[in-house]
Design a protein around this motif. Sequence first.
Motif, PDB file in Angstrom:
ATOM      1  N   THR A  68       0.837  -1.196   0.000  1.00 42.80           N
ATOM      2  CA  THR A  68       0.000   0.000   0.000  1.00 42.80           C
ATOM      3  C   THR A  68       0.873   1.248   0.000  1.00 42.80           C
ATOM      4  O   THR A  68       0.604   2.214  -0.731  1.00 42.80           O
ATOM      5  CB  THR A  68      -0.922   0.002   1.232  1.00 42.80           C
ATOM      6  N   ARG A  97      -5.774   0.720  -9.628  1.00 42.52           N
ATOM      7  CA  ARG A  97      -6.654   0.016  -8.699  1.00 42.52           C
ATOM      8  C   ARG A  97      -7.305  -1.182  -9.388  1.00 42.52           C
ATOM      9  O   ARG A  97      -7.434  -2.256  -8.794  1.00 42.52           O
ATOM     10  CB  ARG A  97      -7.721   0.947  -8.146  1.00 42.52           C
ATOM     11  N   ARG A 101      -6.823  -4.934  -8.148  1.00 46.41           N
ATOM     12  CA  ARG A 101      -8.004  -5.741  -7.824  1.00 46.41           C
ATOM     13  C   ARG A 101      -7.918  -7.090  -8.529  1.00 46.41           C
ATOM     14  O   ARG A 101      -8.182  -8.137  -7.939  1.00 46.41           O
ATOM     15  CB  ARG A 101      -9.279  -4.999  -8.228  1.00 46.41           C
ATOM     16  N   PRO A 113      -5.263  -6.666   0.091  1.00 48.12           N
ATOM     17  CA  PRO A 113      -6.125  -5.934  -0.856  1.00 48.12           C
ATOM     18  C   PRO A 113      -5.694  -4.472  -0.980  1.00 48.12           C
ATOM     19  O   PRO A 113      -6.367  -3.560  -0.514  1.00 48.12           O
ATOM     20  CB  PRO A 113      -7.514  -6.072  -0.225  1.00 48.12           C
ATOM     21  N   HIS A 115      -5.766  -2.484  -3.372  1.00 45.14           N
ATOM     22  CA  HIS A 115      -6.712  -1.640  -4.105  1.00 45.14           C
ATOM     23  C   HIS A 115      -7.762  -1.007  -3.196  1.00 45.14           C
ATOM     24  O   HIS A 115      -8.358   0.005  -3.546  1.00 45.14           O
ATOM     25  CB  HIS A 115      -7.396  -2.443  -5.215  1.00 45.14           C
ATOM     26  N   LYS A 116      -7.974  -1.559  -2.028  1.00 42.74           N
ATOM     27  CA  LYS A 116      -8.950  -0.998  -1.091  1.00 42.74           C
ATOM     28  C   LYS A 116      -8.329   0.061  -0.183  1.00 42.74           C
ATOM     29  O   LYS A 116      -9.033   0.756   0.534  1.00 42.74           O
ATOM     30  CB  LYS A 116      -9.553  -2.107  -0.230  1.00 42.74           C
ATOM     31  N   SER A 117      -7.014   0.180  -0.215  1.00 44.16           N
ATOM     32  CA  SER A 117      -6.305   1.061   0.708  1.00 44.16           C
ATOM     33  C   SER A 117      -6.099   2.480   0.179  1.00 44.16           C
ATOM     34  O   SER A 117      -5.655   3.341   0.913  1.00 44.16           O
ATOM     35  CB  SER A 117      -4.945   0.463   1.055  1.00 44.16           C
ATOM     36  N   LYS A 119      -7.754   5.505  -2.731  1.00 46.67           N
ATOM     37  CA  LYS A 119      -8.864   5.857  -3.609  1.00 46.67           C
ATOM     38  C   LYS A 119      -8.497   7.086  -4.419  1.00 46.67           C
ATOM     39  O   LYS A 119      -7.522   7.768  -4.111  1.00 46.67           O
ATOM     40  CB  LYS A 119     -10.110   6.139  -2.771  1.00 46.67           C
TER      41      LYS A 119
END
Length: 131
Positions: A68, A97, A101, A113, A115-117, A119
């Motif tokens: 991340t 992202r 994912r 994950p 991609h969730k960290s 935006k």
Amino acid sequence: MMRKGLTRRKQRHVPVEFSLTITEMFEEYMLVKKGEGLAKRTIQEHYNNFGYFKTYIGKEHTAEEMTTELFVGWITYMIEEMNYKPGTVNIRVRTMRAFLRYCYEDKAWIYEPIHKSFKPIRAPTLNYVFK
């Protein structure tokens, strides 16, 4: 026996001997995107945005090295060092992202994950006055 309503979580384990580089993962991802029939311009933009990220990291990374912090650092670099507009940063963020994912959910190449960290960044809102 599992209780009703509980689901098993997928095991996230990438064998060491199977660890791919970020470029190898991206090339497989792009084969899928091409197979989905994306426009040539869209495909080229994916390659361009990946190239910008690769330039930022400066070397090849393996799945284990993808964190991340690496991606958040890239976003910060684009905003603070390169002075890119939010729209430019967000296009690149969305592209990466989607790639991350795929690496996590579809292939289990990466452990977390990522991609969730992060935006897309906030863009200033425009207030138009209509006369």
